[in-house]
Design an enzyme around this catalytic site. Structure first.
Site, PDB file in Angstrom:
ATOM      1  CB  SER A   1      -0.906   0.015   1.245  1.00  0.00           C
ATOM      2  OG  SER A   1      -0.132   0.281   2.409  1.00  0.00           O
ATOM      3  CE  LYS A   2      -2.530   5.946  -2.985  1.00  0.00           C
ATOM      4  NZ  LYS A   2      -3.541   7.023  -3.090  1.00  0.00           N
ATOM      5  NE  ARG A   3      -0.837   1.728   6.131  1.00  0.00           N
ATOM      6  CZ  ARG A   3      -2.019   1.407   5.610  1.00  0.00           C
ATOM      7  NH1 ARG A   3      -2.835   2.359   5.177  1.00  0.00           N
ATOM      8  NH2 ARG A   3      -2.393   0.143   5.522  1.00  0.00           N
TER       9      ARG A   3
END
Length: 476
Positions: free
Chosen positions: A254-256
């Site tokens: 994910s973007k994290r």
């Protein structure tokens, strides 16, 4: 398989930056086409105009160019199926929709989003699979006419037939779908635009795509699209649903997670060769791991594809791969790649002569894992370190430190001849039973603020005797 029959496509949606999953799909389409001497097509799926982050897919095309994934048909380069932006192909989709209307394969659905949500909620509460209940298929002609007369918004739905269908997946073999588990699916939206599922299938048909290579998350779309292939009396392509890339905890990237976006990696100083190389070999087993795109296209066995639902992203392995590619670069080329990162950290680097810059890069070329690492590794050249006794004691014992500092002060007059200086301090340390490692760590910390990095000889030569003397003369 005839080479001329292989036609694959990468069909990204320009609603965000390219992420590693998309890059891997593009990469394997490219490698598959090259392996079979086929055609790699780029198609921009930009029908969702409200969410378009990258109009025309300009960033996508720039990223593909940076990666070295050239396509034979697509935006800018053109091709027999132009245009390759779905937003410009509306007339073709309307023509295919009309064909289905004439075959009575579709029907108008007037249900609102709110009504559909309520039905879905009730079905889930009753532990029933959430599916469209065909309310609008049961409308009488009178009800239908009244809705049209009153301009009630509607969408077109495809009526799923009964039975089962089967596809061939390159990694799974034959896969069957029981169509009773699927709902009648939308082909249009209320505003008249066409859904992803419909236009994706129509374009694959019109562009004669032979192999659909995409992510595992699209497997559920496949049944519906094969139904459309049959509705249009077209040959169904072969499929390859590739594993989803997960983080080390096994969750979808994910973007994290650092590196989720290709731009993350570019800005951190990863090389395109390393990114492609890494994404091509993860999940597989190769005797030789460092390979060019051409070598990868030959090394991957596309006839015996390993089956897996997920593969794990390993940043350390990617860093290792990047290090291998950095070490393959000649110094002038590596200098060109590193210079923008250096100037961003130290604007004065722009004023250095080319010979000096190349010497600096050469001194750390075997140490760095990313281009951006060069800024840290060469920090000492642009700024003097602020070193304290406490910092030194983190690396050297108190008794060794005092001896090392004494030796350095005694021998610093030899700094104009780096070889002599290093020889003399080593001999002095041996005489006083001080480990060379402790001595060199002390020198590096005083000169550069780090116990590791470029060789002492390189640092002394590049900074010069005067600057080194000044740094070694700091009172601790």
């Amino acid at each position: 398989m005839k080479p001329s029959t292989v036609r694959v496509r990468f069909a990204p949606s320009p609603t965000g930056l390219m992420h590693l999953g998309s890059v891997r799909i593009a990469l394997f389409n490219f490698l598959f086409a090259r392996h079979y001497n086929g055609t790699f097509i780029l198609r921009i799926e930009d029908t969702d105009l409200e969410r378009n982050f990258d109009p025309g897919g300009a960033i996508i095309m720039e990223d593909l160019g940076w990666l070295g994934l050239s396509y034979q048909e697509g935006p800018i380069v053109g091709g027999p199926d132009a245009p390759y932006e779905q937003s410009k192909r509306g007339a073709l989709y309307q023509e295919k929709l009309t064909e289905l209307i004439q075959k009575n394969s579709v029907y108008r659905c007037f249900c609102t989003v709110e009504e559909l949500d309520r039905k879905r909620t009730r079905q889930i509460a009753s532990k029933q699979p959430p599916r469209y209940d065909r309310t609008c298929l049961k409308l009488t002609q009178k009800q239908l006419d009244e809705n049209l007369l009153n301009n009630v918004p509607f969408i077109w739905r495809y009526q799923i037939p009964a039975g089962t269908i089967q596809i061939t997946d390159l990694s799974r073999g034959n896969v069957s779908f029981d169509l009773s588990n699927f709902s009648d699916f939308p082909l249009t939206r209320e505003d008249g635009s066409f859904t992803f599922l419909f236009v994706n299938c129509v374009d694959d048909i019109l562009m004669k795509i032979s192999h659909v290579i995409r992510g595992e998350d699209h497997l559920s779309n496949t049944a519906n699209q094969v139904v459309l292939y049959r509705a249009f009396d077209k040959e169904v392509p072969l499929f390859w649903h590739m594993p989803i890339i997960c983080n080390p905890e096994g969750k979808k990237l994910s973007k994290r997670d650092f590196g989720f976006s290709l731009r993350d990696l570019r800005q951190a100083g990863f090389l395109p060769e390393a990114v492609c190389n890494y994404l091509a070999i993860i999940g597989g087993s190769f005797e030789q791991e460092v390979m060019t795109l051409q070598e990868l296209s030959k090394a991957i066995d596309f006839k015996h594809i390993h089956t897996a639902s997920t593969i794990k992203y390993d940043l350390e392995k990617l860093r290792w791969m990047n290090h291998q590619w950095i070490m393959r670069m000649d110094i002038p080329t590596l200098t060109d790649a590193i210079l923008p990162f250096l100037i961003a950290s130290y604007p004065q680097a722009a004023n250095l002569d080319r010979i000096t810059i190349e010497k600096l890069v050469s001194s750390i070329s075997k140490e760095i894992h990313t281009l951006k690492d060069a800024s840290t590794a060469l920090h000492y050249f642009f700024e003097s370190p602020l070193i304290t006794k406490e910092k030194l004691l983190e690396h050297i014992s108190p008794e060794n430190l005092e001896i090392c500092l004494t030796i350095i002060q005694e021998k610093k007059k030899l700094l104009s001849k780096p070889e002599d200086f290093i020889k003399e301090v080593k001999q002095a340390a041996a005489t006083k039973n001080v480990p060379t490692k402790a001595l060199f760590a002390t020198l590096r910390l005083l000169i550069a603020g780090s116990a590791h990095g470029a060789s002492l000889h390189d640092m002394i030569t590049l900074l010069g005797a005067d600057e080194i003397t000044k740094r070694l003369s700091v009172k601790i």
